[in-house]
Design an enzyme around this catalytic site. Sequence first.
Site, PDB file in Angstrom:
ATOM      1  N   LYS A   1       0.853  -1.191   0.000  1.00  0.00           N
ATOM      2  CA  LYS A   1       0.000   0.000   0.000  1.00  0.00           C
ATOM      3  C   LYS A   1       0.885   1.236   0.000  1.00  0.00           C
ATOM      4  O   LYS A   1       1.666   1.443   0.923  1.00  0.00           O
ATOM      5  CB  LYS A   1      -0.906  -0.016   1.233  1.00  0.00           C
ATOM      6  CG  LYS A   1      -1.794   1.215   1.331  1.00  0.00           C
ATOM      7  CD  LYS A   1      -2.769   1.088   2.496  1.00  0.00           C
ATOM      8  CE  LYS A   1      -3.652   2.317   2.602  1.00  0.00           C
ATOM      9  NZ  LYS A   1      -4.587   2.196   3.749  1.00  0.00           N
TER      10      LYS A   1
ATOM     11  N   ARG B   1       1.061  10.041   5.926  1.00  0.00           N
ATOM     12  CA  ARG B   1       1.253   8.623   6.236  1.00  0.00           C
ATOM     13  C   ARG B   1       2.566   8.056   5.667  1.00  0.00           C
ATOM     14  O   ARG B   1       2.720   6.844   5.537  1.00  0.00           O
ATOM     15  CB  ARG B   1       0.080   7.815   5.682  1.00  0.00           C
ATOM     16  CG  ARG B   1      -1.298   8.259   6.150  1.00  0.00           C
ATOM     17  CD  ARG B   1      -2.278   7.086   6.112  1.00  0.00           C
ATOM     18  NE  ARG B   1      -3.682   7.467   6.045  1.00  0.00           N
ATOM     19  CZ  ARG B   1      -4.375   8.017   7.045  1.00  0.00           C
ATOM     20  NH1 ARG B   1      -3.781   8.280   8.184  1.00  0.00           N
ATOM     21  NH2 ARG B   1      -5.653   8.303   6.882  1.00  0.00           N
TER      22      ARG B   1
ATOM     23  N   GLU C   1       7.428  -6.710   0.865  1.00  0.00           N
ATOM     24  CA  GLU C   1       6.186  -6.654   1.642  1.00  0.00           C
ATOM     25  C   GLU C   1       5.267  -7.829   1.302  1.00  0.00           C
ATOM     26  O   GLU C   1       4.684  -8.448   2.183  1.00  0.00           O
ATOM     27  CB  GLU C   1       5.450  -5.328   1.376  1.00  0.00           C
ATOM     28  CG  GLU C   1       6.086  -4.104   2.025  1.00  0.00           C
ATOM     29  CD  GLU C   1       5.774  -4.009   3.526  1.00  0.00           C
ATOM     30  OE1 GLU C   1       5.197  -4.957   4.089  1.00  0.00           O
ATOM     31  OE2 GLU C   1       6.122  -2.971   4.127  1.00  0.00           O
TER      32      GLU C   1
ATOM     33  N   LYS D   1      -2.228  -1.589  -3.744  1.00  0.00           N
ATOM     34  CA  LYS D   1      -3.082  -0.398  -3.691  1.00  0.00           C
ATOM     35  C   LYS D   1      -2.243   0.865  -3.762  1.00  0.00           C
ATOM     36  O   LYS D   1      -1.247   0.930  -3.044  1.00  0.00           O
ATOM     37  CB  LYS D   1      -3.851  -0.436  -2.368  1.00  0.00           C
ATOM     38  CG  LYS D   1      -4.730   0.757  -2.124  1.00  0.00           C
ATOM     39  CD  LYS D   1      -5.391   0.632  -0.782  1.00  0.00           C
ATOM     40  CE  LYS D   1      -6.144   1.934  -0.504  1.00  0.00           C
ATOM     41  NZ  LYS D   1      -6.440   2.107   0.876  1.00  0.00           N
TER      42      LYS D   1
HETATM   43  C1  PBG Z   1      -7.602   3.191   5.701  1.00  0.00           C
HETATM   44  C2  PBG Z   1      -7.861   3.089   4.239  1.00  0.00           C
HETATM   45  C3  PBG Z   1      -7.671   4.056   3.244  1.00  0.00           C
HETATM   46  C4  PBG Z   1      -8.163   3.511   2.071  1.00  0.00           C
HETATM   47  C5  PBG Z   1      -8.603   2.231   2.363  1.00  0.00           C
HETATM   48  N1  PBG Z   1      -8.387   1.979   3.710  1.00  0.00           N
HETATM   49  C6  PBG Z   1      -7.169   5.442   3.319  1.00  0.00           C
HETATM   50  C7  PBG Z   1      -5.787   5.737   3.666  1.00  0.00           C
HETATM   51  O1  PBG Z   1      -4.937   4.867   3.821  1.00  0.00           O
HETATM   52  O2  PBG Z   1      -5.543   6.937   3.837  1.00  0.00           O
HETATM   53  C8  PBG Z   1      -8.208   4.210   0.744  1.00  0.00           C
HETATM   54  C9  PBG Z   1      -9.287   3.772  -0.162  1.00  0.00           C
HETATM   55  C10 PBG Z   1      -9.600   4.679  -1.295  1.00  0.00           C
HETATM   56  O3  PBG Z   1      -8.957   5.726  -1.511  1.00  0.00           O
HETATM   57  O4  PBG Z   1     -10.523   4.332  -2.023  1.00  0.00           O
HETATM   58  N2  PBG Z   1      -6.296   2.903   6.086  1.00  0.00           N
HETATM   59 ZN    ZN Z   2      -5.764   3.616   8.212  1.00  0.00          ZN
END
Ligand code: PBG
Ligand code: ZN
Length: 331
Positions: A199, A221, A237, A252
Amino acid sequence: MRDQNANILLRPRRLRSGPSIRSMVRETRLHADDLIMPLFVEPGSNVKRPITLMPGQYRYSIDMLPAAVDALLEVGVRSVILFGIPERKDSTGSDSLHDDGIVQKALRTLRSSHPDLYLITDVCLCEYTDHGHCGVLRNGVVINDETLRLLQKQAVSHADSGADMVAPSGMMDGMTAALRSSLDTEGHTGVSIMSYSVKYASAYYGPFREAADSSPQQGNRRAYQMDPPNRREALREARLDVAEGADIIMVKPALAYLDIVRMVRDDVACPVACYNVSGEYSMIKAAAAAGMIDEQAVMMETLVSMKRAGADLILTYFAEDAARLLKQGAP
Ligand code: PBG
Ligand code: ZN
């Protein structure tokens, strides 16, 4: 191009010359079973609140979820991933941990209204913390191992409430192993883990953060999500999560990371999912609303590109629309 021996012109166009032959030689197909629909749930009743930055998407109160699921099942989408917006937020996201949390209640409602619906939950703290980070924050740093203990509680509580699969999204080190061990200890050996293994710290999550009210109040983040230029790190990962017991590996975002999807697909043996995230959805919606592109055609082309890159499963806000088109016979 000329065949070396026969001096015959090779004509690839023959296999594109009509719909039947194109369909016969099509290498990749979308299917409603590949699609997982994200659903947002908030407190209250009789709420179906449009998400401004994601046209066509809503935040539902629990009583409105079964109807939303009916519409999905109608077109063949059989799995959802739930995101909760809690009553109140605090520094440790404690509203996410107990059996009366918003997601837990939604799980129990859907488990009884739709026994065969495949229920996945996002396991993270950012929607539930007042600072908006994905874990316990101390001096601006998210404390990994303390966060794991909270995620374990949250995941077990989701499983107790009827989740089939939990999907940890916080990018904490060891989150898959931690969840696997507490799920097993608590008797949930049958609950699967789909890890948000790869991610990236992406600007494509912007609309989601409005939808889920989960923006970090300070900072960003980048100290836990991955740096977008990195590729080898994605393998690291993904392999770690396989070793820790993940059933499904997720990449993602999807569209700007299709190279990563392909690489991970070629490296691991378990199913690979990708998340067609909020910003990818909203860009298509906005461009279509401005008359710049054909929404349905671009949606289908985008989704099939993810499958072609190697994704077995796609989490997408387009799930219902795409499945409807497939049902109507779209390729
Ligand atoms: C929470 C999470 C996020 C998304 C899915 N779970 C946001 C983030 O990490 O800031 C993003 C999903 C999307 O943008 O459709 N950790
Ligand atoms: Zn989160």
